[in-house]
Design a protein around this motif. Structure first.
Motif, PDB file in Angstrom:
ATOM      1  N   CYS A 255       0.771  -1.094  -0.015  1.00 48.46           N
ATOM      2  CA  CYS A 255       0.039  -0.040   0.018  1.00 48.46           C
ATOM      3  C   CYS A 255       1.051   1.236  -0.124  1.00 48.46           C
ATOM      4  N   LYS A 256       0.275   2.352  -0.626  1.00 46.26           N
ATOM      5  CA  LYS A 256       1.149   3.628  -0.593  1.00 46.26           C
ATOM      6  C   LYS A 256       1.031   4.370   0.767  1.00 46.26           C
ATOM      7  N   SER A 257      -0.292   4.340   1.430  1.00 49.18           N
ATOM      8  CA  SER A 257      -0.216   5.170   2.701  1.00 49.18           C
ATOM      9  C   SER A 257      -1.195   4.022   3.306  1.00 49.18           C
ATOM     10  N   LEU A 258      -1.159   4.552   4.790  1.00 51.02           N
ATOM     11  CA  LEU A 258      -1.728   3.545   5.424  1.00 51.02           C
ATOM     12  C   LEU A 258      -2.980   3.996   6.134  1.00 51.02           C
ATOM     13  N   CYS A 259      -4.066   3.036   6.156  1.00 52.52           N
ATOM     14  CA  CYS A 259      -5.506   3.214   6.473  1.00 52.52           C
ATOM     15  C   CYS A 259      -5.359   3.004   8.064  1.00 52.52           C
ATOM     16  N   TYR A 260      -5.816   3.912   8.955  1.00 47.98           N
ATOM     17  CA  TYR A 260      -5.736   3.565  10.282  1.00 47.98           C
ATOM     18  C   TYR A 260      -6.461   2.721  10.868  1.00 47.98           C
ATOM     19  N   TYR A 261      -7.682   2.171  10.188  1.00 46.58           N
ATOM     20  CA  TYR A 261      -8.434   1.312  10.545  1.00 46.58           C
ATOM     21  C   TYR A 261      -7.804  -0.228  10.185  1.00 46.58           C
ATOM     22  N   CYS A 262      -7.067  -0.266   9.417  1.00 52.48           N
ATOM     23  CA  CYS A 262      -6.781  -1.726   8.504  1.00 52.48           C
ATOM     24  C   CYS A 262      -6.116  -2.583   9.691  1.00 52.48           C
ATOM     25  N   ALA A 263      -6.646  -3.880   9.627  1.00 51.12           N
ATOM     26  CA  ALA A 263      -5.881  -4.900  10.477  1.00 51.12           C
ATOM     27  C   ALA A 263      -5.282  -5.937   9.444  1.00 51.12           C
ATOM     28  N   CYS A 264      -5.287  -5.680   8.068  1.00 53.84           N
ATOM     29  CA  CYS A 264      -4.873  -6.853   7.207  1.00 53.84           C
ATOM     30  C   CYS A 264      -3.296  -6.637   7.079  1.00 53.84           C
ATOM     31  N   ASN A 265      -2.820  -7.762   6.550  1.00 56.49           N
ATOM     32  CA  ASN A 265      -1.345  -7.762   6.370  1.00 56.49           C
ATOM     33  C   ASN A 265      -0.804  -6.932   5.203  1.00 56.49           C
ATOM     34  N   LYS A 266      -0.085  -5.770   5.504  1.00 56.76           N
ATOM     35  CA  LYS A 266       0.561  -4.984   4.572  1.00 56.76           C
ATOM     36  C   LYS A 266       1.753  -4.452   4.733  1.00 56.76           C
ATOM     37  N   ILE A 267       2.424  -3.934   3.523  1.00 57.63           N
ATOM     38  CA  ILE A 267       3.741  -3.197   3.641  1.00 57.63           C
ATOM     39  C   ILE A 267       3.351  -1.806   3.124  1.00 57.63           C
ATOM     40  N   ILE A 268       3.464  -0.848   3.957  1.00 61.69           N
ATOM     41  CA  ILE A 268       3.458   0.580   3.389  1.00 61.69           C
ATOM     42  C   ILE A 268       4.790   1.056   2.739  1.00 61.69           C
ATOM     43  N   THR A 269       4.593   1.392   1.519  1.00 59.87           N
ATOM     44  CA  THR A 269       5.931   1.824   0.849  1.00 59.87           C
ATOM     45  C   THR A 269       5.566   2.344  -0.441  1.00 59.87           C
ATOM     46  N   HIS A 270       6.421   3.389  -0.828  1.00 62.41           N
ATOM     47  CA  HIS A 270       6.346   4.235  -2.171  1.00 62.41           C
ATOM     48  C   HIS A 270       7.515   3.338  -3.182  1.00 62.41           C
ATOM     49  N   ASN A 271       8.330   2.547  -2.508  1.00 60.75           N
ATOM     50  CA  ASN A 271       9.279   2.144  -3.227  1.00 60.75           C
ATOM     51  C   ASN A 271       8.742   0.821  -4.070  1.00 60.75           C
ATOM     52  N   THR A 272       8.385   1.367  -5.400  1.00 58.04           N
ATOM     53  CA  THR A 272       7.788   0.202  -6.428  1.00 58.04           C
ATOM     54  C   THR A 272       8.619  -0.872  -6.480  1.00 58.04           C
ATOM     55  N   GLU A 273       9.801  -0.663  -6.454  1.00 56.94           N
ATOM     56  CA  GLU A 273      11.039  -1.753  -6.794  1.00 56.94           C
ATOM     57  C   GLU A 273      10.588  -2.851  -5.847  1.00 56.94           C
ATOM     58  N   ARG A 274      10.122  -2.797  -4.554  1.00 53.35           N
ATOM     59  CA  ARG A 274       9.793  -3.936  -3.671  1.00 53.35           C
ATOM     60  C   ARG A 274       8.724  -4.623  -4.225  1.00 53.35           C
ATOM     61  N   ALA A 275       7.791  -4.130  -4.969  1.00 51.37           N
ATOM     62  CA  ALA A 275       6.527  -4.688  -5.591  1.00 51.37           C
ATOM     63  C   ALA A 275       7.177  -5.518  -6.752  1.00 51.37           C
ATOM     64  N   ALA A 276       8.189  -5.032  -7.594  1.00 55.08           N
ATOM     65  CA  ALA A 276       8.476  -5.552  -8.727  1.00 55.08           C
ATOM     66  C   ALA A 276       9.391  -6.866  -8.407  1.00 55.08           C
ATOM     67  N   GLU A 277       9.929  -6.875  -7.088  1.00 51.13           N
ATOM     68  CA  GLU A 277      10.990  -7.840  -6.645  1.00 51.13           C
ATOM     69  C   GLU A 277       9.810  -8.962  -6.143  1.00 51.13           C
ATOM     70  N   TYR A 278       8.862  -8.657  -5.399  1.00 52.88           N
ATOM     71  CA  TYR A 278       7.831  -9.576  -4.817  1.00 52.88           C
ATOM     72  C   TYR A 278       7.175 -10.480  -5.955  1.00 52.88           C
ATOM     73  N   LEU A 279       6.780  -9.478  -7.090  1.00 49.62           N
ATOM     74  CA  LEU A 279       6.396 -10.133  -8.228  1.00 49.62           C
ATOM     75  C   LEU A 279       7.126 -11.232  -8.803  1.00 49.62           C
ATOM     76  N   GLN A 280       8.413 -11.271  -8.825  1.00 50.31           N
ATOM     77  CA  GLN A 280       9.170 -12.210  -9.591  1.00 50.31           C
ATOM     78  C   GLN A 280       9.347 -13.285  -8.638  1.00 50.31           C
ATOM     79  N   TRP A 281       9.230 -13.429  -7.059  1.00 55.48           N
ATOM     80  CA  TRP A 281       9.064 -14.553  -6.395  1.00 55.48           C
ATOM     81  C   TRP A 281       7.948 -14.925  -6.407  1.00 55.48           C
ATOM     82  N   LEU A 282       6.782 -14.393  -6.563  1.00 55.75           N
ATOM     83  CA  LEU A 282       5.237 -14.910  -6.530  1.00 55.75           C
ATOM     84  C   LEU A 282       5.107 -15.755  -8.015  1.00 55.75           C
TER      85      LEU A 282
END
Length: 461
Positions: A65-92
């Motif tokens: 996610c790019k920003s934190l919703c204060y109510y959220c109880a989901c498993n999430k990673i807050i980041t603007h670093n889109t490279e992390r998502a690109a790397e995650y996609l490769q492992w996925l």
């Protein structure tokens, strides 16, 4: 099942207590680390050898996610670093390949759900990569047999991108709205305009999506009956096919993000019940069918039709028309159901990468059901999906005497019967209109693992 839904506030208050949502039985707290990768592989092999192997359902967890919703109880990673998502996609894609090798190529994938996090954190090009990998590994069913859905944060996509999502093969969208009131949005750090949502729903309709869903949350900070009534009016005007109205569980001691909500902004407990009553009255008066728990659908929607004809089911995504599949969970924290087992992936991206580097599945815990588990799961699912349980049908499927086997459960249900929530008859249990909101309480009577003092769950109403 009765079509009526009666809101009786004293009874709602009486039965509103912590309890499981029963997207599985046994529930996730029973999963254990003794269930490992070998157990999962064995379950996949057994499922391939079944006389009639089930179709495949796939859940993919995109945690970013790019920003934190204060109510959220989901498993999430807050980041603007889109490279992390690109790397995650490769492992996925690596996990998709390894998982795909476990399932017979004659089986077809009929259901897909992308959740998060924010699945639309990925670009449409990255989502296209993901869809290609999924098709190669799990063999998409014909378009008319698919239910491919995606959770959408309206702040992350344009109407043009909605058309592209349809072209990728998705035919169902779920928009996270929560509330249109600006003060409420600011209090939970999720500001989005009504115009954004309206334009995206319009684009989804024009693009050809079969179903458009909207998620709402009641019980958020600064919500009032008057303000939420305005939100409901706007949602009803949009006419989404499905509406999920979730009760906000404020547990700042468990979820760090919720500590950013000012305690003085939280509505009193009695207002949550007022908001629930308002939601039920507004949606049912507008023609929506109450499916169960927090789900409503138009009469023409598949969920309503399944409820009507007795084919409604439940899985880890809630109520479903495709629950009788082997469900494969992909990505960190995701949960799967293969054969008579449940499994869950590791929760950290470093662990996830480490397992896949070694060509191992990232399963870290799970559960294999016993005969008693399968029996109780059947009872709970039948009650939660159909509101009526005929003892002889259960007896025939499981070779038991129902009244003898469940003597203690039936005794514990006498109070619900006395309160007019259920009818306890000689050969059946029926949920009455006043009891439909307390369906989780009814299911809890048949849960062999539930401890009376457990407080790990959301409240039942």
């Amino acid at each position: 099942m009765q079509d009526e839904l009666l809101f009786n506030r004293p009874l709602v208050e009486k039965y509103d207590r912590p309890g499981p949502r029963y997207t599985s039985y046994p529930t996730a707290p029973q999963f254990h680390a003794a269930f490992a990768e070998d157990d999962y592989r064995s379950a996949a092999e057994r499922s391939n050898r079944a006389a009639e192997p089930k179709p495949l359902s796939v859940y993919v967890h995109i945690p970013f996610c790019k920003s934190l919703c204060y109510y959220c109880a989901c498993n999430k990673i807050i980041t603007h670093n889109t490279e992390r998502a690109a790397e995650y996609l490769q492992w996925l894609k690596q996990e998709i390949r390894v998982q795909g090798e476990l399932f017979d190529t004659t089986r077809r994938m009929t259901q897909l759900h992308l959740g998060g996090g924010t699945p639309t954190y990925l670009t449409n090009a990255q989502l296209s990569e993901l869809m290609v990998a999924l098709d190669e590994a799990f063999h998409f069913a014909a378009p008319e047999e698919r239910e491919f859905s995606l959770e959408v944060d309206p702040r992350t996509v344009t109407p043009e991108q909605i058309y592209e999502l349809y072209a990728l093969g998705f035919n169902r969208l779920s928009f996270g709205v929560q509330d249109f009131d600006h003060d409420v949005q600011q209090a939970v750090n999720r500001v989005q305009s009504e115009e954004q949502v309206v334009s995206l729903v319009k684009a989804a309709r024009e693009a050809g999506f079969e179903s458009v869903s909207v998620d709402l949350i009641y019980g958020l900070p600064l919500q009032t009956v008057a303000s939420f009534d305005k939100t409901l009016t706007k949602i009803i005007d949009l006419q989404p096919d499905r509406i999920a109205a979730y009760s906000y569980a404020h547990l700042p001691e468990l979820f760090k993000a919720q500590r950013l909500i000012r305690p003085e902004d939280m509505p009193p407990p009695e207002r949550k019940l007022e908001l629930l009553e308002l939601t039920i009255n507004r949606l049912t008066s507008a023609g929506y069918v109450y499916i169960g728990m927090d789900h409503f659908a138009l009469p023409s929607d598949e969920l309503s039709l399944a409820r009507e004809n007795g084919t409604l089911q439940r899985n880890f995504q809630g109520y479903s028309t495709h629950a009788d599949c082997d469900m494969i969970g992909l990505g960190i924290t995701s949960i799967g159901k293969v054969g008579d087992t449940y499994s869950q992936n590791v929760k950290e991206t470093a662990q996830y990468q480490h397992r896949l580097e070694a060509e191992r599945l990232p399963v870290f815990r799970g559960y294999r059901l016993s005969d008693d588990d399968r029996l109780r799961r059947d009872v709970i699912n039948t009650l939660m999906c159909h509101g009526r349980l005929e003892f002889d049908a259960i007896e025939a499927r499981h070779n038991i005497d129902f009244r003898s086997y469940f003597a203690s459960a039936l005794a514990s249900l006498e109070e619900m019967a006395d309160d007019g929530l259920i009818a306890l008859r000689e050969h059946e249990i029926e949920v009455l209109p006043s009891g439909r909101l307390m369906i989780r309480n009814l299911a809890m009577a048949f849960d062999a693992y539930l401890k009376p003092t457990e407080n790990r769950y959301s409240r039942t109403v």
